[in-house]
Design an enzyme around this catalytic site. Structure first.
Site, PDB file in Angstrom:
ATOM      1  N   LYS A  72     -10.414  -8.908   9.895  1.00  0.00           N
ATOM      2  CA  LYS A  72     -10.250  -9.152   8.609  1.00  0.00           C
ATOM      3  C   LYS A  72      -8.703  -8.758   8.166  1.00  0.00           C
ATOM      4  O   LYS A  72      -7.993  -6.952   8.657  1.00  0.00           O
ATOM      5  CB  LYS A  72     -10.811  -8.868   7.475  1.00  0.00           C
ATOM      6  CG  LYS A  72     -11.503  -7.243   6.939  1.00  0.00           C
ATOM      7  CD  LYS A  72     -12.375  -6.817   6.058  1.00  0.00           C
ATOM      8  CE  LYS A  72     -12.521  -5.776   5.800  1.00  0.00           C
ATOM      9  NZ  LYS A  72     -13.267  -4.492   4.134  1.00  0.00           N
ATOM     10  N   ARG A 114     -21.506  -3.464  -4.683  1.00  0.00           N
ATOM     11  CA  ARG A 114     -20.503  -4.901  -4.545  1.00  0.00           C
ATOM     12  C   ARG A 114     -20.945  -6.138  -4.651  1.00  0.00           C
ATOM     13  O   ARG A 114     -22.041  -6.502  -5.538  1.00  0.00           O
ATOM     14  CB  ARG A 114     -19.587  -3.759  -4.007  1.00  0.00           C
ATOM     15  CG  ARG A 114     -18.616  -4.564  -3.839  1.00  0.00           C
ATOM     16  CD  ARG A 114     -17.429  -3.783  -2.475  1.00  0.00           C
ATOM     17  NE  ARG A 114     -17.920  -3.976  -1.199  1.00  0.00           N
ATOM     18  CZ  ARG A 114     -17.196  -3.789   0.046  1.00  0.00           C
ATOM     19  NH1 ARG A 114     -15.868  -2.927  -0.864  1.00  0.00           N
ATOM     20  NH2 ARG A 114     -17.337  -4.248   1.097  1.00  0.00           N
ATOM     21  N   TYR A 163      17.378   7.533  -5.206  1.00  0.00           N
ATOM     22  CA  TYR A 163      17.308   7.782  -6.976  1.00  0.00           C
ATOM     23  C   TYR A 163      17.028   9.560  -7.370  1.00  0.00           C
ATOM     24  O   TYR A 163      16.032   9.396  -6.450  1.00  0.00           O
ATOM     25  CB  TYR A 163      16.180   6.432  -6.804  1.00  0.00           C
ATOM     26  CG  TYR A 163      16.671   5.645  -6.926  1.00  0.00           C
ATOM     27  CD1 TYR A 163      18.020   4.920  -7.296  1.00  0.00           C
ATOM     28  CD2 TYR A 163      15.977   4.167  -5.711  1.00  0.00           C
ATOM     29  CE1 TYR A 163      18.531   3.375  -7.294  1.00  0.00           C
ATOM     30  CE2 TYR A 163      16.699   3.252  -5.514  1.00  0.00           C
ATOM     31  CZ  TYR A 163      17.933   1.901  -6.304  1.00  0.00           C
ATOM     32  OH  TYR A 163      18.121   1.553  -6.075  1.00  0.00           O
ATOM     33  N   MET A 202      13.345   0.827  -1.960  1.00  0.00           N
ATOM     34  CA  MET A 202      12.828  -0.825  -1.148  1.00  0.00           C
ATOM     35  C   MET A 202      12.834  -0.979  -0.037  1.00  0.00           C
ATOM     36  O   MET A 202      11.688  -1.818   0.177  1.00  0.00           O
ATOM     37  CB  MET A 202      13.496  -1.615  -2.393  1.00  0.00           C
ATOM     38  CG  MET A 202      12.439  -2.701  -2.140  1.00  0.00           C
ATOM     39  SD  MET A 202      12.839  -4.276  -3.360  1.00  0.00           S
ATOM     40  CE  MET A 202      12.458  -3.644  -4.585  1.00  0.00           C
TER      41      MET A 202
END
Length: 390
Positions: A54, A152, A284, A332
């Protein structure tokens, strides 16, 4: 090693710009996936193995991972959605496939027509599947899922008898075959957790009830990767390793047998190298400042490509045979490493993580540094990195 351009069947988020110049890639060793699968199969025999592929094969590529798992002795494949099951069929894979998630809006009719098994966890879901089987003109193959304590998916103990009776009634009418009974463990990766024996008992009770009522499933299955590695009493007819196929484990410290090896290496190339003076703020927020004149290397991968922003100042990579901690904030699409006086140059390889054979960090080490599991690290790269397969 062959380079394969593999598109995730369910997404388009490929690292197209970097792919053009091959400055970043994930190398997936299909032979390792095959060997891991074979080791797991040998461990649990005579129980069978469902290779869970998956979520794009945990980021390794669903179709290549499926072929490797089958070559290693898996007799079933597990996916999360009908779309993934149909993609396997579209790739010519004929092995039994189970869609593990019971989604009301899924294309059940297409799955039934393609021979994809469906998980059913409620009478409402059962009704939808039966309607789809009527339209498809062939019986649906279903695995009834019991909630044995994870809270779940699955039918609770109170709802289980009604689901079993309803499924058996439909099976008697020829529109359904109960091919499996299953559940999922919540704490198999926490040795000694009291919920594990409780869930094993609850699953045994659910199976006994169903079989006394007349169910004759092909397979009963409960074990995920940690249970496959440590809990033989959970193996039943079939085990469902996911991370284990790719050499990953969620047991404490990533504990796994020596024969189980990570299959993915993520690597990039430095795209710029420059000398900067002492006191230079990096990236940053200037969360990192150079302590002396030094060489900085720029790596073309950031949080858009799966490198968590939280890795800033915490995660190591390997370049020029040594490890370096990410310097400053992950951006990013890029991050910086402080190489000191190392004579680096643009084009030098940077290994983000791999099997650890050459001293490079592993996905498990990244996970420990970030307070998560290795599965999140490798799936975070997902379809966003171009892949090469060997």
């Amino acid at each position: 090693m062959a380079t394969v351009q593999y598109e995730c069947p369910l997404g388009t988020g490929r690292l197209a710009d970097l792919d053009d110049v091959r400055t970043a890639e994930a190398i997936v060793d299909q032979g390792t996936i095959r060997q891991n699968t074979a080791g797991l199969r040998d461990r649990v025999s005579p129980a069978a193995v469902m290779g869970v592929v998956k979520s794009d094969g945990y980021g390794h590529g669903m179709i290549p991972a499926a072929h490797a798992a089958l070559a290693g002795g898996a007799s079933w494949l597990g996916v999360i959605s009908v779309a993934e099951g149909l993609a396997l069929r579209g790739a010519g894979i004929t092995a039994p496939v189970l869609c593990l998630m019971d989604v009301p809006e899924a294309a059940h009719g297409e799955a039934i027509a393609a021979g994809v098994d469906l998980s059913v966890a409620s009478t409402h879901s059962l009704a939808r599947v039966v309607a789809a089987a009527t339209t498809a003109g062939r019986p649906a193959r279903v695995h009834l899922k019991a909630d044995t304590g994870m809270s779940r998916g699955g039918a609770t103990a109170a709802d289980w008898p009604g689901l079993v009776d309803a499924a058996l009634a439909v099976e008697a009418g020829g529109l359904l075959a109960i091919t499996g009974l299953w559940s999922h463990l919540a704490c198999a990766d926490l040795p000694g957790h009291p919920s594990v024996p409780q869930q094993i008992t609850a699953f045994g009770d659910a199976v006994e009830l169903a079989e006394k009522a007349g169910a004759r499933p092909e397979v009963r299955h409960l074990a995920n990767t940690p249970a496959t590695l440590t809990l033989p009493q959970t193996w039943f007819d079939l085990v469902r390793p996911g991370g284990g196929l790719y050499g990953l484990s969620t047991l404490p410290g990533g504990a796994a047998p020596e024969w189980m090896r990570p299959a993915m290496t993520a690597r990039a190339s430095l795209i710029q190298v420059k000398r900067v003076p002492a006191g230079s703020g990096v990236s940053y927020g200037h969360r990192y400042t150079t302590s002396s004149e030094t060489t900085l290397g720029l790596v073309p991968a950031g949080y858009a490509e799966g490198v968590p922003r939280a890795a800033s100042g915490r995660v190591q990579v390997q370049a020029r045979g040594r490890r370096w901690t990410i310097a400053g904030t992950v951006c990013m699409n890029q991050f910086v490493i402080d190489l000191g006086d190392e004579p680096a140059e643009a084009g030098d390889e940077v290994v983000l993580f791999g099997p650890g054979d050459a001293g490079e960090p592993t996905a498990q080490e990244w996970a420990e540094a970030l307070g998560t599991i290795s599965y999140e690290i490798v799936t975070g790269f997902g379809c966003r990195w171009p892949k090469s397969y060997r």
